[in-house]
Scaffold this motif. Structure first.
Motif, PDB file in Angstrom:
ATOM      1  N   SER A  82       0.799  -1.226   0.000  1.00  0.00           N
ATOM      2  CA  SER A  82       0.000   0.000   0.000  1.00  0.00           C
ATOM      3  C   SER A  82       0.832   1.277   0.000  1.00  0.00           C
ATOM      4  CB  SER A  82      -0.942   0.022   1.199  1.00  0.00           C
ATOM      5  OG  SER A  82      -1.796  -1.077   1.135  1.00  0.00           O
ATOM      6  N   ILE A  83       1.847   1.352   0.895  1.00  0.00           N
ATOM      7  CA  ILE A  83       2.591   2.618   0.940  1.00  0.00           C
ATOM      8  C   ILE A  83       3.405   2.806  -0.338  1.00  0.00           C
ATOM      9  CG2 ILE A  83       2.669   2.768   3.473  1.00  0.00           C
ATOM     10  CD1 ILE A  83       5.657   2.003   3.303  1.00  0.00           C
ATOM     11  N   SER A  84       3.816   1.668  -0.956  1.00  0.00           N
ATOM     12  CA  SER A  84       4.570   1.777  -2.212  1.00  0.00           C
ATOM     13  C   SER A  84       3.671   2.341  -3.300  1.00  0.00           C
ATOM     14  CB  SER A  84       5.086   0.413  -2.653  1.00  0.00           C
ATOM     15  OG  SER A  84       5.580  -0.307  -1.573  1.00  0.00           O
ATOM     16  N   ILE A  85       2.414   1.854  -3.352  1.00  0.00           N
ATOM     17  CA  ILE A  85       1.478   2.346  -4.373  1.00  0.00           C
ATOM     18  C   ILE A  85       1.258   3.840  -4.170  1.00  0.00           C
ATOM     19  CG2 ILE A  85      -0.858   2.157  -5.312  1.00  0.00           C
ATOM     20  CD1 ILE A  85      -0.947  -0.702  -4.163  1.00  0.00           C
ATOM     21  N   ALA A  86       1.004   4.213  -2.911  1.00  0.00           N
ATOM     22  CA  ALA A  86       0.718   5.618  -2.620  1.00  0.00           C
ATOM     23  C   ALA A  86       1.891   6.495  -3.047  1.00  0.00           C
ATOM     24  CB  ALA A  86       0.445   5.785  -1.131  1.00  0.00           C
ATOM     25  N   THR A  87       3.101   6.039  -2.720  1.00  0.00           N
ATOM     26  CA  THR A  87       4.283   6.828  -3.065  1.00  0.00           C
ATOM     27  C   THR A  87       4.416   6.971  -4.579  1.00  0.00           C
ATOM     28  OG1 THR A  87       5.317   5.890  -1.106  1.00  0.00           O
ATOM     29  CG2 THR A  87       6.766   7.042  -2.649  1.00  0.00           C
ATOM     30  N   ALA A  88       4.242   5.838  -5.290  1.00  0.00           N
ATOM     31  CA  ALA A  88       4.389   5.870  -6.750  1.00  0.00           C
ATOM     32  C   ALA A  88       3.373   6.815  -7.367  1.00  0.00           C
ATOM     33  CB  ALA A  88       4.232   4.466  -7.316  1.00  0.00           C
ATOM     34  N   VAL A  89       2.126   6.752  -6.881  1.00  0.00           N
ATOM     35  CA  VAL A  89       1.067   7.574  -7.473  1.00  0.00           C
ATOM     36  C   VAL A  89       1.301   9.059  -7.167  1.00  0.00           C
ATOM     37  CG1 VAL A  89      -1.393   8.091  -7.434  1.00  0.00           C
ATOM     38  CG2 VAL A  89      -0.625   5.719  -7.445  1.00  0.00           C
ATOM     39  N   ILE A  90       1.631   9.353  -5.920  1.00  0.00           N
ATOM     40  CA  ILE A  90       1.859  10.755  -5.553  1.00  0.00           C
ATOM     41  C   ILE A  90       3.011  11.326  -6.386  1.00  0.00           C
ATOM     42  CG2 ILE A  90       2.661  12.288  -3.696  1.00  0.00           C
ATOM     43  CD1 ILE A  90       1.038  10.491  -1.762  1.00  0.00           C
ATOM     44  N   SER A  91       4.058  10.503  -6.532  1.00  0.00           N
ATOM     45  CA  SER A  91       5.211  10.938  -7.329  1.00  0.00           C
ATOM     46  C   SER A  91       4.792  11.224  -8.769  1.00  0.00           C
ATOM     47  CB  SER A  91       6.288   9.859  -7.269  1.00  0.00           C
ATOM     48  OG  SER A  91       7.116   9.912  -8.394  1.00  0.00           O
ATOM     49  N   ALA A  92       3.977  10.321  -9.327  1.00  0.00           N
ATOM     50  CA  ALA A  92       3.564  10.495 -10.720  1.00  0.00           C
ATOM     51  C   ALA A  92       2.676  11.719 -10.885  1.00  0.00           C
ATOM     52  CB  ALA A  92       2.840   9.243 -11.192  1.00  0.00           C
ATOM     53  N   MET A  93       1.778  11.936  -9.937  1.00  0.00           N
ATOM     54  CA  MET A  93       0.845  13.064 -10.041  1.00  0.00           C
ATOM     55  C   MET A  93       1.537  14.392  -9.900  1.00  0.00           C
ATOM     56  SD  MET A  93      -2.642  12.186  -8.259  1.00  0.00           S
ATOM     57  CE  MET A  93      -3.918  11.501  -9.245  1.00  0.00           C
ATOM     58  N   GLU A  94       2.455  14.431  -8.951  1.00  0.00           N
ATOM     59  CA  GLU A  94       3.109  15.706  -8.661  1.00  0.00           C
ATOM     60  C   GLU A  94       4.411  15.879  -9.434  1.00  0.00           C
ATOM     61  OE1 GLU A  94       1.528  17.864  -6.662  1.00  0.00           O
ATOM     62  OE2 GLU A  94      -0.097  16.394  -6.443  1.00  0.00           O
ATOM     63  N   GLY A 112      -4.119   7.470   6.413  1.00  0.00           N
ATOM     64  CA  GLY A 112      -2.712   7.775   6.226  1.00  0.00           C
ATOM     65  C   GLY A 112      -1.768   7.208   7.276  1.00  0.00           C
ATOM     66  N   ASP A 113      -2.287   6.349   8.177  1.00  0.00           N
ATOM     67  CA  ASP A 113      -1.377   5.708   9.126  1.00  0.00           C
ATOM     68  C   ASP A 113      -0.730   4.504   8.462  1.00  0.00           C
ATOM     69  OD1 ASP A 113      -2.532   7.247  11.410  1.00  0.00           O
ATOM     70  OD2 ASP A 113      -4.298   6.032  10.870  1.00  0.00           O
ATOM     71  N   VAL A 114       0.544   4.286   8.784  1.00  0.00           N
ATOM     72  CA  VAL A 114       1.219   3.100   8.241  1.00  0.00           C
ATOM     73  C   VAL A 114       1.003   1.941   9.213  1.00  0.00           C
ATOM     74  CG1 VAL A 114       3.422   2.120   7.560  1.00  0.00           C
ATOM     75  CG2 VAL A 114       2.898   4.498   7.024  1.00  0.00           C
ATOM     76  N   THR A 153       3.541   7.270   9.659  1.00  0.00           N
ATOM     77  CA  THR A 153       2.548   7.888   8.765  1.00  0.00           C
ATOM     78  C   THR A 153       3.077   7.954   7.336  1.00  0.00           C
ATOM     79  OG1 THR A 153       3.442  10.089   9.042  1.00  0.00           O
ATOM     80  CG2 THR A 153       1.743   9.409  10.619  1.00  0.00           C
ATOM     81  N   ILE A 154       2.154   8.131   6.391  1.00  0.00           N
ATOM     82  CA  ILE A 154       2.517   8.225   4.985  1.00  0.00           C
ATOM     83  C   ILE A 154       3.364   9.483   4.745  1.00  0.00           C
ATOM     84  CG2 ILE A 154       0.304   9.301   4.371  1.00  0.00           C
ATOM     85  CD1 ILE A 154       2.227   6.912   2.095  1.00  0.00           C
ATOM     86  N   ALA A 155       3.154  10.514   5.574  1.00  0.00           N
ATOM     87  CA  ALA A 155       3.954  11.734   5.430  1.00  0.00           C
ATOM     88  C   ALA A 155       5.436  11.414   5.595  1.00  0.00           C
ATOM     89  CB  ALA A 155       3.519  12.760   6.470  1.00  0.00           C
ATOM     90  N   LYS A 195       3.260  18.404   3.968  1.00  0.00           N
ATOM     91  CA  LYS A 195       2.428  19.248   4.825  1.00  0.00           C
ATOM     92  C   LYS A 195       0.972  18.778   4.774  1.00  0.00           C
ATOM     93  CE  LYS A 195       2.834  24.165   5.757  1.00  0.00           C
ATOM     94  NZ  LYS A 195       3.056  25.396   4.995  1.00  0.00           N
ATOM     95  N   LYS A 196       0.496  18.560   3.528  1.00  0.00           N
ATOM     96  CA  LYS A 196      -0.901  18.139   3.372  1.00  0.00           C
ATOM     97  C   LYS A 196      -1.142  16.778   4.037  1.00  0.00           C
ATOM     98  CE  LYS A 196      -2.043  20.236  -1.031  1.00  0.00           C
ATOM     99  NZ  LYS A 196      -2.134  19.942  -2.441  1.00  0.00           N
ATOM    100  N   LEU A 197      -0.175  15.887   3.834  1.00  0.00           N
ATOM    101  CA  LEU A 197      -0.335  14.541   4.398  1.00  0.00           C
ATOM    102  C   LEU A 197      -0.322  14.584   5.919  1.00  0.00           C
ATOM    103  CD1 LEU A 197       1.903  12.432   2.005  1.00  0.00           C
ATOM    104  CD2 LEU A 197      -0.558  12.202   2.306  1.00  0.00           C
ATOM    105  N   ARG A 198       0.545  15.452   6.452  1.00  0.00           N
ATOM    106  CA  ARG A 198       0.612  15.565   7.924  1.00  0.00           C
ATOM    107  C   ARG A 198      -0.723  16.045   8.453  1.00  0.00           C
ATOM    108  NH1 ARG A 198       6.168  17.906   8.541  1.00  0.00           N
ATOM    109  NH2 ARG A 198       7.437  16.039   8.667  1.00  0.00           N
ATOM    110  N   LYS A 199      -1.247  17.018   7.736  1.00  0.00           N
ATOM    111  CA  LYS A 199      -2.518  17.595   8.164  1.00  0.00           C
ATOM    112  C   LYS A 199      -3.588  16.506   8.212  1.00  0.00           C
ATOM    113  CE  LYS A 199      -3.249  22.217   7.086  1.00  0.00           C
ATOM    114  NZ  LYS A 199      -3.448  23.068   5.921  1.00  0.00           N
ATOM    115  N   LEU A 200      -3.550  15.660   7.175  1.00  0.00           N
ATOM    116  CA  LEU A 200      -4.544  14.587   7.072  1.00  0.00           C
ATOM    117  C   LEU A 200      -4.489  13.672   8.297  1.00  0.00           C
ATOM    118  CD1 LEU A 200      -6.506  12.807   5.278  1.00  0.00           C
ATOM    119  CD2 LEU A 200      -4.450  11.664   4.477  1.00  0.00           C
ATOM    120  N   THR A 201      -3.288  13.230   8.639  1.00  0.00           N
ATOM    121  CA  THR A 201      -3.199  12.330   9.793  1.00  0.00           C
ATOM    122  C   THR A 201      -3.470  13.065  11.097  1.00  0.00           C
ATOM    123  OG1 THR A 201      -0.877  12.363   9.140  1.00  0.00           O
ATOM    124  CG2 THR A 201      -1.908  10.214   9.360  1.00  0.00           C
TER     125      THR A 201
END
Ligand code: ADP
Length: 628
Positions: free
Chosen positions: A513-525, A543-545, A593-595, A612-618
């Motif tokens: 899961s965290i690998s997918i999230a990282t890959a997608v966030i990287s691709a989007m941004e 967003g908790d690991v 956390t994912i942050a 920052k956004k991810l921290r806020k989320l958690t």
């Protein structure tokens, strides 16, 4: 993260008097040798005294057959019986069955044989006299030729029509001669004939050459285990008809033997009911229960016990002591390998902790651990060493690799050849994930993400490929929730493609899961990911690991592949027990956390906004949690 035993603990564990396992006492009774399965031991003792059936469910190699064997030792041997077949003069196809006290069967058969030999001898003597008399008389009256012809005729006729004593000898089909304890019969994977008994085919069915039917009867495992224990592992693989017959045998406590192959002469024969008053110990893994004949299962449930075997025990000093005894037991059982010294035992205990794959636990998968002990002992033996030392155990660990581990090695080499994963530089939308194969070997699993404008109107889709199984698919959905929170707009207008590379065996579980999230966030941004990092971790929608399995094996695989940093869930930190030689090769980064994941894996300044956004989320979620 030091998981070594402290010197104090070590001293306490081994005591003063222990130099090699030679001086450790091994309990005489098998039941007392069973380690870590206290509940199962208790149940087996109770079941043995009340003659109840037992069903054991659990991982292979945790002691199921050992417990069944131990149960047989606990049963009274005074009740044992021999079972014999006798010819039935009224109906040749219905042999008679008789039970006699244990050991008596052999005597009876011997006595019958002696008697028949005696009878045959006196008959032969009589014939000799008769023939001799006839020949002499014919010679005397001058008719020698006729006399000889008459003698031959008489010999042939008596051969054909005189009763044959040997055909009347009973057959011993179940013998308990000089048995120390009640029988233990392992009927795992047997076919119907071996399980339920059979009647052999008779190629000469007449003409004086036939074998009498009672002599062709063979007992089955259900009869051999009469008054003892019948153990059947992988009970669900037994054919349904056989399970049905087994149920009948359990209920009736007797089961007539008949020929199992329809076209043989044996199929005509059916004995009187043969006693089979056994205790059944059925075993299997969890799905064995589902595929088992429901009537058989409910019989055990109603008239017996069900036990779930544990596959790890707590890592306490007391339990480590039992592991020392385990080494001593295995050395004694093998009989050929040298005893282990303290350091060697320590190495085995270390491996038991590693294999438990769980914080503060020791593995109870003792068959595999026993394998390691034997390989270590063999190495010591081949070097003519008097004692097995830590060096031998370490060498054994290298050799005694499971098929899965060897397969993982070969995959790793192939992946390196084709550069399926990279371990240098940075790349957008590409992350080194980690997975486990076959329960005990890790592998680097690259994951790629690409974001494209959506072709369907209004709504973007998440498309994941790489033979994902159910939980992995759900993990992708959960990750999407986190991503939506961070990137908002983009998700609506874009399709997200996620590809697991080289997963020919499919992807199970949610540890990517965290690998997918990282890959997608990287691709989007459009922010690159550090390729010297590998990661594993499950992710909550907030967003908790979350913890995953096989942390140790995954980290070792990453180290072996040349990765420099591995991100793991903080909650798995204490599970990590990597081999000495990998320790300096990788840095382990525990996160919650994912942050933090993003912080450690993306490169460049642009990541700050996302973090920052991810921290806020958690944080928001944490506040919500405390409020509620
Ligand atoms: P299973 O039937 O569960 O597959 P076994 O009973 O055949 O496992 O175990 C194989 C061997 O491993 C045993 O003969 C014994 O040497 C060792 N062993 C397994 N479980 C235990 C245990 N709980 N305590 C001690 N030794 C064990």
């Amino acid at each position: 993260m030091d998981n070594e035993m402290t010197p104090n603990e070590e001293a306490e564990l081994f005591g003063e008097d222990f130099n090699t396992t030679n001086s450790i006492d091994v309990p005489e009774l098998l039941i007392d040798q069973v380690i870590g399965q206290d509940h199962a031991v208790e149940v087996v003792k109770k079941a043995a005294s009340q003659r109840r059936h037992v069903m054991m469910i659990g991982t292979p190699g945790t002691g199921k057959s050992m417990l069944a064997k131990a149960m047989a030792e606990l049963l009274p041997k005074e009740e044992l019986e021999d079972i014999m077949t006798y010819p039935n003069l009224e109906d040749n196809n219905n042999p008679k069955i008789r039970e006699v006290p244990a050991g008596k069967g052999r005597e009876i058969v011997l006595a019958h044989k002696m008697e028949s030999r005696k009878k045959a001898q006196s008959r032969n003597m009589l014939m000799m006299f008769l023939v001799f008399g006839i020949v002499m008389y014919s010679f005397y009256v001058g008719q020698l030729l006729w006399g000889i012809i008459a003698a031959i005729m008489i010999l042939m006729l008596t051969r054909q029509f005189m009763p044959k004593e040997e055909m009347m000898i009973p057959k011993l089909i179940v013998s308990n001669y000089q048995k120390d304890h009640a029988p233990y019969i392992d009927a795992t994977g047997t076919h119907a004939g071996a399980l339920l008994g059979d009647v052999r085919h008779d190629p000469f069915q007449s003409g004086g050459l036939e074998t009498p039917s009672h002599d062709r009867v063979e007992s089955g495992d259900i009869h051999k285990s009469h008054k003892g224990v019948l153990f059947i592992d992988e009970i669900n693989t037994l054919k349904l008809e056989s399970q049905q017959s087994l149920l009948t045998a359990l209920q009736e406590k007797e089961y007539a033997i008949t020929g199992q192959s329809e076209r043989s002469s044996g199929a005509l024969v059916k004995t009187e009911p043969v006693p089979c008053d056994f205790i059944m110990v059925a075993a299997g893994n969890l799905d064995a229960m589902e595929k088992m004949h429901p009537a058989l299962r409910s019989r055990i449930k109603g008239y017996g016990y069900e036990v779930f075997m544990r596959d790890s025990m707590e890592d306490t000093l007391e339990n480590r002591k039992t592991l020392v005894r385990f080494v001593a037991q295995e050395v004694a059982r093998d009989g050929h390998i040298p005893s282990f010294d303290k350091d060697a035992v320590n190495e085995v205990i270390r491996e038991a902790r590693r294999r438990a794959g769980r914080k503060g636990h020791l593995t109870l998968k003792f068959r595999d651990l026993g394998g390691l002990i034997r390989v270590a002992g063999d190495i010591a033996h081949s070097e003519n060493a008097e004692i097995t030392t830590a060096k031998h155990v370490l060498a054994a660990k290298k050799i005694a690799r499971s098929i899965e581990q060897q397969l993982a090695d070969s995959y790793l080499e192939r992946r390196k050849d084709y550069q399926l994963f990279t371990k240098v530089g940075a790349a957008v939308g590409r992350v080194n994930g980690l997975a486990v194969m076959g329960g005990d070997s890790g592998i680097v699993l690259p994951i790629m993400a690409e974001v494209t404008p959506t072709q369907s109107t209004g709504q973007g889709h998440v498309i994941a490929t790489g033979m994902l199984k159910d939980i992995a698919k759900e993990a992708v959905q959960n990750v999407s929730a986190v991503i939506k929170n961070v990137t908002g707009e983009n998700v609506i207008n874009n399709d997200i493609h996620i590809q697991f590379i080289g997963t020919y065996e499919g992807v199970e579980g949610d540890s990517a899961s965290i690998s997918i999230a990282t890959a997608v966030i990287s691709a989007m941004e459009n922010i690159p990911i550090d390729q010297t990092v590998a990661m594993t971790g499950s992710l909550s929608v907030r967003g908790d690991v979350l913890p995953i399995g096989g942390a140790t094996y995954k980290i070792e695989a990453a180290a072996q592949a040349g990765i420099k940093k591995v991100i793991i869930p903080k909650s798995n930190e204490a599970d990590v027990l990597i081999e000495e030689n990998y320790r300096d090769m990788v840095e382990i980064i525990p996160v919650t956390t994912i942050a933090e994941v993003i912080e450690h894996s993306l490169v460049g300044e642009d990541k700050a906004g996302i973090i920052k956004k991810l921290r806020k989320l958690t944080e928001m979620n944490a506040i919500k949690m405390t409020e509620s």
